[in-house]
Design a protein around this motif. Structure first.
Motif, mmCIF file in Angstrom:
data_model
loop_
_atom_site.group_PDB
_atom_site.id
_atom_site.type_symbol
_atom_site.label_atom_id
_atom_site.label_comp_id
_atom_site.label_asym_id
_atom_site.label_seq_id
_atom_site.Cartn_x
_atom_site.Cartn_y
_atom_site.Cartn_z
ATOM 1 N N PHE A 167 -3.864 5.410 -5.828
ATOM 2 C CA PHE A 167 -2.724 6.481 -5.349
ATOM 3 C C PHE A 167 -2.592 7.857 -6.236
ATOM 4 C CE2 PHE A 167 -0.726 2.037 -5.039
ATOM 5 C CZ PHE A 167 -0.247 2.078 -3.347
ATOM 6 N N GLU A 168 -1.697 7.553 -7.464
ATOM 7 C CA GLU A 168 -2.228 9.380 -8.497
ATOM 8 C C GLU A 168 -1.936 8.826 -10.107
ATOM 9 O OE1 GLU A 168 1.035 12.898 -8.249
ATOM 10 O OE2 GLU A 168 -0.486 12.752 -6.138
ATOM 11 N N ILE A 197 2.312 5.670 -6.792
ATOM 12 C CA ILE A 197 2.886 6.656 -5.655
ATOM 13 C C ILE A 197 3.943 8.013 -5.905
ATOM 14 C CG2 ILE A 197 4.021 6.789 -3.196
ATOM 15 C CD1 ILE A 197 3.712 3.176 -3.783
ATOM 16 N N SER A 198 2.346 8.682 -5.131
ATOM 17 C CA SER A 198 2.948 10.378 -4.753
ATOM 18 C C SER A 198 3.857 10.402 -5.299
ATOM 19 C CB SER A 198 1.869 11.057 -3.933
ATOM 20 O OG SER A 198 2.300 12.636 -3.964
ATOM 21 N N GLU A 246 1.324 -1.234 -0.691
ATOM 22 C CA GLU A 246 0.449 0.233 -0.223
ATOM 23 C C GLU A 246 0.990 1.435 0.134
ATOM 24 O OE1 GLU A 246 -3.017 -0.075 3.292
ATOM 25 O OE2 GLU A 246 -3.545 -2.234 2.301
ATOM 26 N N ALA A 247 1.753 1.416 0.223
ATOM 27 C CA ALA A 247 3.554 2.513 0.493
ATOM 28 C C ALA A 247 4.367 2.333 1.216
ATOM 29 C CB ALA A 247 2.344 3.430 1.542
ATOM 30 N N SER A 288 -4.828 -0.508 -4.765
ATOM 31 C CA SER A 288 -4.945 1.370 -4.302
ATOM 32 C C SER A 288 -5.209 2.247 -5.614
ATOM 33 C CB SER A 288 -4.429 1.282 -3.472
ATOM 34 O OG SER A 288 -4.233 0.801 -1.883
ATOM 35 N N ASN A 329 -1.688 5.325 -12.405
ATOM 36 C CA ASN A 329 -1.711 5.131 -11.325
ATOM 37 C C ASN A 329 -0.342 4.930 -10.546
ATOM 38 O OD1 ASN A 329 -3.072 4.857 -8.707
ATOM 39 N ND2 ASN A 329 -2.809 2.647 -8.795
#
Length: 448
Positions: free
Chosen positions: A351-352, A285-286, A262-263, A349, A283
Motif C-alpha cells: 500500500f504505502e 492504506i493511504s 485489499e481496500a 498488497s 505498509n
C-alpha cells in the motif's frame, strides 16, 4: 461489607461491587457487564442496585443493560433528568443492600448532578464512593458540563460548587472512611491524581490540596488552572449515559469484518490503523491514521475519541483477527461502535510506506525543517525541546493542519513517540505533496 474494585487501565476508570449478605450493588459500572455477573455467580449473590454517581463523560456505563438483565434498580440523582427507569437518589435518600446501608450526598462540582454514595455496614465500617468529586490527591475538573448534559453549568459556577462540597459535605464522616474514586492517575477527569487506587478520608484531609485552608477564590483559581484538554467524545458520552446505552453484545456484533482485505468499501470514511508504529510505517492504506492499540498502556480509547468526532464513520485496520474482540470492546467503551463501519486485516498488497527521517541531517540542520510539537499546551508551557517548534496539540491537529507552513519538510514530535505516530499520519493525509517525518522515540536525544 465487602468491596471489590474493578480497574479499566486505559481509561483509568474504577468501578465497584459492594457485597453484603446475599446481595450486591454496583457503582459506576463499565460498558461490559459480564465481569460483574461473573462476580455475582462466584459469590452466589443477587445484583439489587446500580449506583450512578453522575452521567459520565469519558466512558459508557452499562447501568441500563444491567437493569434490564437483572432487575436491579438504578439509583441516580433526580437532577440528572435520566431517561431510563430509575429511582431518585439525593440528600436524605438511602437503600439497604444486605446488611449495609447506602445513602446519598449531593456533591456538585465536577457536574451539577453528582452524588457521593456512603456505605455503612453493621460493624460501622464506612466507605464513600466519590465518583468524580473526590479523587486521591485531587478533585474532579469543573469544566466538562458547559456544552453537554441537560444541566449545563459554567466552569466558574461548578468550581465554586466544588469548594462548598469539599468544605461542607463530608464533615460528618469519620477519618477512617475509605475513599473509592471513579478514576485514578491518567484520567482526563482531573489533573493531578495519585496512582493510589484508594485512600482514607483522614489521609485526604491531611494531604489533598482541596482540603487545605484556602479561600473560595484561591480554591477556584487552582482548580480552573491548567486543566487537560476535553476530548471530542466527552459530551457525546454524557448524552448516551443520560439515556442509557444499548446492549453491549448486540452493539459490537454490528460492524463488518473483512479478512485480508485489499481496500475499504467506503472511500469517504476515515481509516484508523491500530497496529504498532513499525508495522504502520512499513505498509499502510493511504490516508489512514495510526492510533496504536496494542497494549493496555496505549490510550486508544482517549485518542480515538479525541481525533475522530462523534458519529463520524470509520474503519479499523487490525494486525490480526486475534485482536478483533479486544479492539471492539475498547471502541465500545466510548460508544463509538455504532459509527464503526468495519474492521479489516490487510492482504499482502503493498500500500504505502512512510519515509524515515534522516536523523543526522535533522540534528545538523534543524532550520531546514518545520518542527511541529503535538503535545498538550500544559506540556509545552512546562518545557520546549525545540525553540523554533510550532505547537498544535494532537486533539486539534486535524482541524489545524492547513495552518502549518508547507515550504519545508515537517518533523512531528511528542513526549515519547506514541502520539507522534498519530500526528504524522494525520499530516501525511492532510498535506499532500509535503514530506512529513516522525521523530518518534528519538525525541529522547533532544531532552535536557
Amino acid at each position: 461489607m465487602k468491596v471489590i474494585q474493578f480497574e479499566d487501565k486505559p481509561l483509568a476508570h474504577y468501578s465497584y461491587a459492594i457485597i453484603s449478605g446475599n446481595e450486591m450493588a454496583l457503582v459506576d459500572p463499565a460498558r461490559d457487564p459480564k465481569p460483574y455477573y461473573q462476580l455475582a455467580e462466584k459469590h452466589n449473590v443477587k445484583i439489587k442496585a446500580v449506583f450512578e454517581t453522575h452521567p459520565h463523560a469519558d466512558f459508557v456505563s452499562s447501568h441500563l443493560q444491567i437493569h434490564k438483565e437483572t432487575g436491579a434498580t438504578i439509583y441516580v440523582s433526580k437532577l440528572v433528568g435520566a431517561n431510563y427507569p430509575h429511582q431518585g437518589f439525593d440528600d436524605g435518600n438511602s437503600v439497604t443492600i444486605g446488611n449495609t446501608k447506602c445513602s446519598a450526598i449531593n456533591s456538585p462540582g465536577h457536574s451539577p448532578d453528582s452524588i457521593t454514595v456512603i456505605a455503612v455496614d453493621e460493624e460501622n465500617n464506612y466507605a464513600m464512593f466519590s465518583g468524580d468529586t473526590l479523587f486521591i490527591g485531587d478533585v474532579g475538573r469543573p469544566d466538562l458540563r458547559e456544552k453537554a448534559g441537560n444541566m449545563k453549568a459554567k466552569r466558574e459556577e461548578l468550581a465554586g460548587s466544588m469548594y462548598h462540597t469539599i468544605q461542607n459535605k463530608f464533615n460528618h464522616l469519620p477519618d477512617t472512611t475509605i475513599v473509592y474514586p471513579a478514576h485514578g492517575a491518567g484520567s482526563l477527569c482531573g489533573k493531578n491524581m495519585s496512582t493510589d487506587s484508594q485512600s482514607t478520608l483522614g489521609r485526604e484531609r491531611k494531604e489533598n490540596w482541596a482540603f487545605k485552608n484556602l479561600t473560595e477564590e484561591q480554591f477556584m483559581s487552582h482548580i480552573l488552572k491548567d486543566q487537560p484538554f476535553i476530548p471530542s467524545y466527552f459530551g457525546f458520552n454524557v448524552d448516551i449515559n443520560k439515556n442509557g446505552a444499548t446492549n453491549f453484545e448486540s452493539s459490537i456484533a454490528q460492524p463488518e469484518f473483512h479478512f485480508k482485505s485489499e481496500a475499504t468499501q467506503d472511500k469517504e470514511a476515515l481509516i484508523i490503523d491500530v497496529r504498532n508504529k513499525e508495522q504502520f510505517k512499513e505498509n499502510h492504506i493511504s490516508g489512514s491514521i495510526n492510533i496504536i492499540g496494542e497494549t493496555e498502556d496505549d490510550k486508544l480509547e482517549t485518542w480515538l475519541g479525541s481525533i475522530v468526532k462523534p458519529e463520524e464513520k470509520f474503519y479499523v485496520v487490525l494486525n490480526s483477527v486475534d485482536d478483533k474482540e479486544d479492539i471492539l470492546h475498547r471502541i465500545a467503551k466510548i460508544g463509538y461502535e455504532k459509527q464503526l463501519i468495519g474492521l479489516l486485516t490487510l492482504d499482502d498488497s503493498i500500500f504505502e510506506t512512510s519515509e524515515k527521517l534522516h536523523l543526522e541531517d535533522f540534528k545538523k540542520h534543524p532550520d531546514h525543517y518545520t518542527i511541529v510539537d503535538i503535545r498538550n499546551r500544559s506540556e509545552v508551557a512546562e518545557q520546549k525541546f525545540f525553540e523554533n517548534a510550532i505547537s498544535y496539540p494532537l486533539n486539534e491537529l486535524r482541524d489545524k493542519a492547513n495552518d502549518i507552513p508547507k515550504d519545508k519538510p515537517i518533523v512531528v514530535h511528542c513526549a515519547g513517540g506514541y502520539r507522534s505516530s498519530a500526528g504524522t499520519s494525520i499530516l501525511e493525509k492532510a498535506l499532500e505533496g509535503v514530506k512529513v517525518y516522525d521523530l518518534s522515540d528519538d525525541i529522547e536525544q533532544f531532552k535536557d
